[in-house]
Design an enzyme around this catalytic site. Structure first.
Site, PDB file in Angstrom:
ATOM      1  N   GLU A   1       0.763  -1.018   0.187  1.00 33.57           N
ATOM      2  CA  GLU A   1       0.087   0.042   0.070  1.00 33.57           C
ATOM      3  C   GLU A   1       0.968   1.223   0.047  1.00 33.57           C
ATOM      4  O   GLU A   1       1.701   1.399   0.930  1.00 33.57           O
ATOM      5  CB  GLU A   1      -0.905   0.098   1.172  1.00 33.57           C
ATOM      6  CG  GLU A   1      -2.024  -1.210   1.337  1.00 33.57           C
ATOM      7  CD  GLU A   1      -2.371  -1.607   2.604  1.00 33.57           C
ATOM      8  OE1 GLU A   1      -1.524  -1.234   3.557  1.00 33.57           O
ATOM      9  OE2 GLU A   1      -3.430  -2.219   2.745  1.00 33.57           O
TER      10      GLU A   1
ATOM     11  N   TYR B   1       3.793   3.910  14.118  1.00 34.37           N
ATOM     12  CA  TYR B   1       2.707   3.862  13.201  1.00 34.37           C
ATOM     13  C   TYR B   1       1.753   4.591  13.067  1.00 34.37           C
ATOM     14  O   TYR B   1       1.209   5.399  12.078  1.00 34.37           O
ATOM     15  CB  TYR B   1       2.040   2.458  12.927  1.00 34.37           C
ATOM     16  CG  TYR B   1       2.521   1.455  11.714  1.00 34.37           C
ATOM     17  CD1 TYR B   1       1.895   1.238  10.623  1.00 34.37           C
ATOM     18  CD2 TYR B   1       4.001   1.174  11.952  1.00 34.37           C
ATOM     19  CE1 TYR B   1       2.465   0.348   9.491  1.00 34.37           C
ATOM     20  CE2 TYR B   1       4.362   0.165  10.859  1.00 34.37           C
ATOM     21  CZ  TYR B   1       3.720  -0.067   9.783  1.00 34.37           C
ATOM     22  OH  TYR B   1       4.375  -0.895   8.600  1.00 34.37           O
TER      23      TYR B   1
END
Length: 591
Positions: free
Chosen positions: A82, A201
């Site tokens: 992605e 993240y």
């Protein structure tokens, strides 16, 4: 090496580094990190390509970024990438790499135009009850306590999270929410993985939180990652005379660490089955991809399971890192990551439809024609009630350049490989490709009486077991990964997912590019800035937008607060009345 932001630095062409014509480079492995480092050596370091040597044990470049058609097996994609529009190092490189699809365009041009004309989105993010829409409806479904846990993690110092697991910082308030369903299936996090990586993240992708439920946050290449990214990069390097040495396995790298300087002095190799070595001077630069997320991976076929090869094999990436790490404490601790394959494995399977019987089920769920050439699922669709926690996706078709027009190639993956399936009462790791396809078709809503026949005759499915695919998510602390440039290094660097650089996050192609860029710019003393990590974590607008999205549109005053918190909130709202702070909070629909 220094960081920069803005186009003053990014558009500048660096001067030729002093003495580069006397230097050579040896890159261990031909994954994306090594290929990118070679490109930076040629483009920005202005090194003669004939002096750049890529040592690869296999017969094909690309590492984890693969996409091949194997004889007598079929199409195989072990994983997918992605891509973020804010991958600064990635796009810095790929604006220089010519597209193989569009004459006169770069890979970046092609990617940009594609995703402008056909923007990504998902119309069905999750299913239940054999293909019914789970109606997550773009909601995170987080309680106030769950949001507070996420916020607390966001502000926790890295050092306080060393060796901690996600389950130690999140309760069921988070772990039973849609947020965690989206997150762990999108990024492949498990409850026992690193709380530190979870925090990194969240901070790294805070600007994309609102686009997680429907995947509007991400973008995809036109074809599989090998043909869209790796192959153009290989062709670029070949055009600049970079030397590819396939069938060359690096057994060890010998270092001199006895003085205040650290230097790589010899590379031990096996070439064409014969032992050999390469002697090094300080003018010979060595770029090492240590470890490997697809190390020990194996593929099966329609009628054979993929074996679970978890024992570290001699001459592989983990074995090489162990030999290197034994020579100096600053070279990291590989066993922190490869010690327990039960906690770092998951499986994928590549499914190819062979006739017109399965595509209607795909179309019913994704609500798009899969043969249109445009976005299909727009990202993974997760079978929320799957024992395997199975997800599947079909990207734009064709996914391979030589794919027959009447076939679709898609990807299935699951996080729990040791659990019995809902339809196939076997662990995924024990299943053939046909059996994995049967479990997928069950969750797609295919009538049970037709499942086995369709899996056998209407699809070809190739399973892939990856014992160490999330090894980099294992709980860790500072020093477990070597710095990109260890202190005292004069001629070597570490690249890829198991090298340490600041602020960026692993399991991304950007991390590979960043470590490559930093290593080349440092060892050659290139006077051009490495782009800063996108600064959304310091942008109050992105933080407010994320807070609004994660609360599913609830106003601050609608949240579950105790009387003391409500009183404090009331006083704060009075004080900001009529200020720009009030305007910002209203703009992002928090009040």
């Amino acid at each position: 090496m220094y960081y920069s932001k803005g186009n003053y630095e990014s558009l500048a062409r660096p001067e030729k580094p002093q003495g580069v014509e006397r230097k050579s480079a040896y890159l261990i492995g031909s994954g994306l990190a090594s290929l990118a480092a070679a490109a930076f050596l040629v483009r920005d370091g202005q090194m003669d390509g004939k002096r750049v040597h890529i040592l690869e044990k296999d017969s094909l470049a690309g590492g984890a970024c693969d996409g091949y058609e194997y004889d007598n097996t079929g199409f195989v994609i072990r994983g997918g990438r992605e891509v973020d529009n804010r991958y600064e190092c990635l796009w810095d490189l790929f604006h220089s790499i010519p597209s193989l699809e569009t004459e006169g365009a770069s890979v970046l041009d092609e990617f940009y135009w594609l995703n402008k004309h056909d923007p990504n989105s998902s119309l069905t993010r999750a299913t239940v009850n054999c293909g019914e829409d789970a109606h997550t409806d773009g909601k995170f479904a987080l309680s106030t306590k769950g949001m507070q846990e996420i916020m607390a993690l966001f502000f926790t110092p890295d050092e306080a999270l060393y060796n901690k697991r996600i389950s130690q910082v999140f309760s069921d308030e988070v772990l039973n929410s849609n947020f965690w369903l989206y997150w762990r299936t999108m990024f492949a996090f498990e409850n026992w993985h690193s709380a530190l990586e979870m925090k990194l993240y969240i901070k790294r992708f805070i600007h994309h939180i609102g686009g997680m439920p429907d995947f509007t946050a991400v973008r995809f290449t036109k074809l599989n990652q090998y043909e869209s990214m790796i192959l153009p990069l290989v062709k670029y390097l070949e055009a600049h005379d970079v030397q590819f040495h396939y069938g060359t396995k690096v057994e060890n790298i010998i270092f001199d660490t006895k003085t205040d300087k650290k230097a790589a002095t010899r590379i031990d190799i096996i070439r064409d089955g014969l032992e050999d070595h390469i002697d090094l001077t300080e003018n010979d630069l060595v770029f090492i991809t240590n470890g490997g997320c697809v190390e020990n991976s194996s593929i099966g076929n329609q009628n054979t399971p993929a074996p679970f090869n978890y024992e570290i094999k001699k001459g592989g990436g983990w074995d090489l890192w162990r030999k290197i790490a034994a020579q100096d404490p600053s070279f990291g601790h590989p066993d922190k990551f490869c010690c327990d394959a039960e906690q770092s494995n998951w499986m994928s399977a590549t499914v190819t439809t062979l006739d017109d019987r399965i595509p209607p089920y795909i179309q019913k769920i994704c609500k798009r024609d899969p043969f249109s050439g445009k976005v299909v699922t727009g990202g993974i669709v997760t079978a929320k009630d799957s024992n395997w926690l199975l997800s599947w996706t079909f990207n734009r078709q064709p996914h391979f350049r030589n794919q027959p027009k009447d076939q679709l190639v898609g990807w299935i993956y699951a996080l729990f490989t040791d659990k019995p399936g809902n339809f196939v009462k076997k662990a995924m790791r024990d299943c053939t490709g046909k059996e994995i396809c049967m479990e997928w078709l069950y969750h797609m809503g295919v009538p049970e009486s037709q499942i086995e026949e369709l899996a056998e005759h209407s699809a070809n499915t190739v399973p892939c077991m990856m014992p160490y695919i999330t090894a980099f998510f294992m709980p860790r602390e500072a020093g477990d990964r070597p710095d990109v440039i260890p202190a005292g290094s004069v001629n070597f660097a570490f690249l890829g997912q198991f090298a340490e650089t600041t602020r960026d996050t692993i399991f991304t192609i950007e991390y590979s590019l960043r470590t490559s860029m930093e290593s080349v710019y440092t060892l050659l003393d290139i006077d051009r800035g490495v782009p800063e990590v996108w600064g959304s974590t310091y942008d109050v607008r992105d933080l407010l937008n994320a807070a609004s999205k994660m609360s599913d549109g609830k106003k601050i005053t609608q949240m579950e607060l105790d009387p003391k918190q409500k009183a404090v909130l009331g006083e704060v709202l009075k004080k900001i009345s009529g200020t720009d702070i009030e305007k910002l909070l209203r703009e992002y629909q928090l009040i």
